[in-house]
Motif scaffolding. Structure first.
Motif, PDB file in Angstrom:
ATOM      1  N   SER A  51       1.058  -1.372   0.134  1.00  0.00           N
ATOM      2  CA  SER A  51       0.151   0.140   0.084  1.00  0.00           C
ATOM      3  C   SER A  51       0.973   1.329   0.299  1.00  0.00           C
ATOM      4  O   SER A  51       1.620   1.323   0.782  1.00  0.00           O
ATOM      5  CB  SER A  51      -0.799  -0.070   1.688  1.00  0.00           C
ATOM      6  N   VAL A  52       1.099   1.794  -1.080  1.00  0.00           N
ATOM      7  CA  VAL A  52       1.547   3.065  -0.996  1.00  0.00           C
ATOM      8  C   VAL A  52       0.923   3.886  -2.130  1.00  0.00           C
ATOM      9  O   VAL A  52       0.055   3.724  -3.327  1.00  0.00           O
ATOM     10  CB  VAL A  52       3.693   2.771  -2.221  1.00  0.00           C
ATOM     11  N   ASP A  59       2.880   2.156   3.672  1.00  0.00           N
ATOM     12  CA  ASP A  59       2.811   3.844   3.289  1.00  0.00           C
ATOM     13  C   ASP A  59       1.787   4.289   4.247  1.00  0.00           C
ATOM     14  O   ASP A  59       0.769   5.101   3.856  1.00  0.00           O
ATOM     15  CB  ASP A  59       2.802   4.392   2.963  1.00  0.00           C
ATOM     16  N   GLY A  60       2.102   4.724   5.340  1.00  0.00           N
ATOM     17  CA  GLY A  60       1.566   5.123   6.561  1.00  0.00           C
ATOM     18  C   GLY A  60       1.030   4.631   7.566  1.00  0.00           C
ATOM     19  O   GLY A  60       0.359   4.488   8.488  1.00  0.00           O
ATOM     20  N   GLY A  61       1.144   3.248   7.626  1.00  0.00           N
ATOM     21  CA  GLY A  61       0.637   2.183   8.520  1.00  0.00           C
ATOM     22  C   GLY A  61      -0.461   1.911   7.978  1.00  0.00           C
ATOM     23  O   GLY A  61      -1.311   0.996   9.279  1.00  0.00           O
ATOM     24  N   CYS A  75       8.167  -3.243   5.488  1.00  0.00           N
ATOM     25  CA  CYS A  75       8.761  -1.972   5.956  1.00  0.00           C
ATOM     26  C   CYS A  75       8.385  -0.915   5.469  1.00  0.00           C
ATOM     27  O   CYS A  75       6.678  -1.065   5.665  1.00  0.00           O
ATOM     28  CB  CYS A  75       8.847  -2.605   4.376  1.00  0.00           C
ATOM     29  N   GLU A  76       8.058  -0.085   6.024  1.00  0.00           N
ATOM     30  CA  GLU A  76       7.606   0.931   6.293  1.00  0.00           C
ATOM     31  C   GLU A  76       8.045   1.924   5.534  1.00  0.00           C
ATOM     32  O   GLU A  76       8.939   2.063   6.081  1.00  0.00           O
ATOM     33  CB  GLU A  76       6.686   1.591   7.989  1.00  0.00           C
ATOM     34  N   VAL A  95       6.069   5.665  10.733  1.00  0.00           N
ATOM     35  CA  VAL A  95       7.419   4.383  11.702  1.00  0.00           C
ATOM     36  C   VAL A  95       6.848   5.571  13.201  1.00  0.00           C
ATOM     37  O   VAL A  95       6.422   4.561  14.097  1.00  0.00           O
ATOM     38  CB  VAL A  95       8.619   5.269  11.359  1.00  0.00           C
ATOM     39  N   ILE A  96       6.000   6.900  13.154  1.00  0.00           N
ATOM     40  CA  ILE A  96       5.590   7.201  14.291  1.00  0.00           C
ATOM     41  C   ILE A  96       4.281   5.754  14.838  1.00  0.00           C
ATOM     42  O   ILE A  96       4.432   5.959  16.088  1.00  0.00           O
ATOM     43  CB  ILE A  96       5.136   8.653  14.106  1.00  0.00           C
TER      44      ILE A  96
END
Length: 420
Positions: A55-56, A130-132, A153-154, A160-161
């Motif tokens: 998901s990007v 991408d964004g969680g 992978c993020e 990441v937060i």
């Protein structure tokens, strides 16, 4: 899966594929690192037998990453990380090539969530987020789909937060590599990529000059640094708003003014939030802004600029230009680009291809690291190895035809010694 076989996809229109293929071919020709990885790993196929859910932001550069992973043996399940950044012709091209694609531009919140879930229903082995949103769904609504996940992978700061918060609470169920924190990601993607693509979007969508204006940059992380640097080079006065005293000092020493958002609201012409946090620009701030102020979000989610509050408090709204909504609030009009979503991708084409070449090379090699270390990594946020950073940087230099010096044996020994 061979081209032409039955595929599982939910896209706008498969007939848009020729346009998408042209876009992907263009970026491929300008992404030499990924092209080299495709050539190297299409023979050994290290991801053979593995399903990867991704998901990007679904545009041409992301599509090429998906094709490289497919060439390396992965079965790809793909969705976007923002409904406004999905390019329907690119999604169609991937579906035409036999990938499983679930995304279309302008999806409602319900449709977007459905596509996230469809992307995971294959019970993937590796996730690229991408964004969680993938991680969030696997830990909340659909934990049953996580049984095969060995890690992931993020891509971005916001994700990441979220991951580190999950790690701190002890709820993270699998290891996640913080691609965003790799040197070859944030030093270039966040700084130079965001710096250029944010202004590409603002200038294209407004058709206004930047020189002579006062630009307020909220947040002085690597994205904020890049945005401020480019604004200054375009002739703007830059004001930085920060909560971190160290970053505030750095902003001042970089030549920018530093002040609270409450004060800068009255001064700025263009406001750009790049924090990964919420409500950095509130309705109260907007009420104190100049008539016609322009707001943009270069963070991730559309809560940085308080869009919910703005929608509630505005008297009326209307389309001022393509990708710009004007909100009448109090006695003035505020202009928001891209619905307050990620301005450089929701209202433009995202980062330059050469920048994403480095970021996505880190993604590819980090996914390979997860695969090679399956069962050995703790359920925590994992740093990208120095080796991966070095490989990507070296490949970038090679593509430019640049050679650098190497330490001699004597120099290596000197740097390891202490009794000088």
């Amino acid at each position: 899966m061979a081209k032409g076989d039955m595929v599982n996809y939910d896209i706008r229109d498969i007939n848009l594929a020729p346009s998408g293929h042209r876009k992907i071919e263009w970026v491929k020709n300008n992404m030499p690192i990924l092209s080299g990885l495709e050539k190297e790993y299409s023979k050994s196929k290290p991801f053979q037998g593995l399903r990867i859910s991704l998901s990007v932001h679904l545009e041409a550069k992301t599509a090429y990453l998906c094709k490289v992973l497919t060439s390396a043996g992965a079965e790809m399940y793909v969705t976007g990380s923002n409904s406004l950044s999905t390019q329907d012709d690119v999604a169609a091209a991937l579906a035409d090539d036999g990938l499983h694609v679930f995304a279309y531009h302008g999806a409602t919140d319900e449709e977007y969530q459905r596509h996230i879930e469809m992307c995971l229903e294959n019970k993937p082995h590796i996730i690229i987020d991408d964004g969680g949103d993938l991680v969030s769904l696997l830990h909340t609504k659909r934990p049953d789909l996580a049984e095969n996940v060995i890690g992931g992978c993020e891509e971005t700061t916001t994700g990441v937060i979220r991951l580190k918060a999950m790690e701190d609470e002890g709820v993270l169920k699998f290891p996640m590599v913080a691609v965003n924190d790799a040197d070859c990601k944030y030093l270039f993607d966040n700084r130079y990529g965001t710096g250029q693509s944010t202004w590409d979007s603002i200038m294209h969508n407004t058709n206004l000059i930047v020189a002579s204006k006062t630009v307020v940059v909220v947040g002085y992380g690597w994205c904020g640094r890049g945005i401020a640097m480019r604004a200054a080079s375009l002739g703007a006065r830059v004001i930085v708003c920060e909560v971190d005293p160290v970053k505030a000092v750095e902003a001042k020493m970089d030549g920018h003014d530093v002040m609270p958002m409450g004060r800068s609201a009255e001064i700025g012409d263009i406001f750009i939030s790049a924090t990964g946090c919420c409500k950095t620009i509130t309705v109260e701030h907007m009420l104190n802004m100049k008539e016609g102020a322009i707001l943009a979000n270069a963070g991730h989610f559309n809560c940085e600029v308080d869009m919910a509050g703005l929608e509630e408090k505005c008297i009326r709204k209307y389309e001022a230009r393509d990708n710009i909504t004007a909100y009448v609030i109090g006695t003035k009009t505020i202009n928001v680009i891209g619905e307050g979503k990620l301005v450089n991708i929701a209202a433009s084409n995202g980062h330059p291809a050469e920048i994403m070449d480095m970021s996505f090379a880190v993604q590819f090699l980090s996914a390979l690291y997860v695969k090679d270390n399956a069962g050995k990594l703790p359920n925590k946020v994992i740093d990208v190895s120095l080796e991966i950073d070095s490989i990507v940087a070296s490949k970038r230099l090679d593509a430019w035809g640049i050679e650098i010096d190497e330490l001699t044996d004597e120099q290596k020994a000197y740097l390891r010694s202490w009794n000088l």
